[in-house]
Scaffold this motif. Structure first.
Motif: not given
Length: 316
Positions: A176-204
């Motif tokens: 939120a504190a960054m200035n990304l005006e030079e970054c014109k495009m962001v592609v996010l292919l996220d929101l997939t899950r495995s047992y390992e990723s779910m465990r890490r996410h729950l801990e964090s």
């Protein structure tokens, strides 16, 4: 009175249609609640010459994005196999940043993992595009918060392809504190899950407050990236399967890099045709079950990926 009643019935039955005349790109300005819906699937957008449907959060946000484009410069890179661009679009410099499954948590067939899919894409387009891209592929070197910020702050296009949600990997307050005006495009292919990723996410997640966790939602992520200056954001709306993100990655880069299409038209192709746009070699390799889905069964799959912001950004 009877005539008025008939008139009201006719009004209710009247079919909604697009305005007369050529209408190429549609930008939907809607409230947060409406943005939770698959608006791109409305039948009215199948009419006429509509080639892209993107989302916006307010007229002010749209004005800010357009104002930045008017004061910026069109840039290009002469690649060995660069496509002929479509007229009337802006171009990104061939300076991209990639972060792919930094914990390497994907579980499944090797051909479907983010690292495997991205490595093949990078190799295919190396001479013309990806040779100048930087970033992190897999867990050979996990990026620190400072490295995340350096990548985001120094690129004109950013590609994240991994598990859980994007903001589970980077501190929200730092972004939120960054200035990304030079970054014109962001592609996010996220929101997939495995047992390992779910465990890490729950801990964090145990160390985060409810408001902090709420900011990790898909719409909230797009709002935050827009506020710090990104012009176009492509992201999944809902949780998805590993194989579906593999298909999206391939179709995105085949159209953005090989065909030179702008991000709006590329995203719309995925929404309307989905896996049908895959090259035959990839269809054989991935053997996606989604290829067998027909009609309304395909909608949650094909309408998941949406575009926020400007539809005319392209890579050259």
């Amino acid at each position: 009175v009877a005539d008025l009643g008939k008139s009201k019935v006719k009004d209710r039955e009247r079919k909604v249609s697009m305005p007369q005349g050529k209408c190429d790109s549609i930008i939907l300005i809607a409230g947060r609640d409406l943005l939770q819906l698959p608006l791109e699937g409305l039948s009215v957008f199948d009419e006429g010459t509509v080639s892209s449907v993107s989302r916006e959060f307010s007229l002010q946000m749209l004005w800010n994005r357009l104002r930045k484009e008017e004061t910026g410069e069109n840039v290009s890179f002469a690649g060995a196999a660069a496509p002929t661009p479509e007229p009337g679009v802006l171009f990104l410099l061939n300076q991209g940043a990639v972060v792919v499954d930094p914990y390497e948590e994907a579980q499944g067939a090797e051909v479907l993992t983010p690292v495997s899919v991205t490595r093949e894409i990078l190799d295919r387009f190396r001479d013309a595009f990806t040779m100048r891209w930087t970033g992190h592929l897999g867990n050979a070197h996990f990026p620190s918060q400072a490295e995340w910020e350096q990548l985001l702050g120094s690129c004109q296009g950013f590609f994240f392809y991994g598990m859980e949600n994007f903001l589970s990997h980077i501190l929200v307050e730092r972004l939120a504190a960054m200035n990304l005006e030079e970054c014109k495009m962001v592609v996010l292919l996220d929101l997939t899950r495995s047992y390992e990723s779910m465990r890490r996410h729950l801990e964090s997640s145990e160390r985060k407050s409810a408001p902090q966790l709420a900011l990790e939602g898909s719409t909230e992520t797009a709002i935050l990236l827009s506020l710090v200056g990104v012009r176009s954001i492509v992201a999944n709306q809902w949780w998805t399967a590993l194989q579906d993100n593999a298909m999206r990655a391939i179709v995105l880069w085949e159209n953005l890099l090989a065909a030179g299409k702008p991000i709006g038209k590329t995203t719309r192709l995925l929404q309307r045709k989905g896996a049908d746009e895959l090259p035959q070699t990839w269809k054989d390799k991935l053997a996606l079950p989604r290829l067998q889905l027909q009609g309304s069964e395909r909608l949650p799959f094909s309408l998941n990926l949406v575009l926020y912001g400007l539809p005319h950004q392209a890579i050259l």
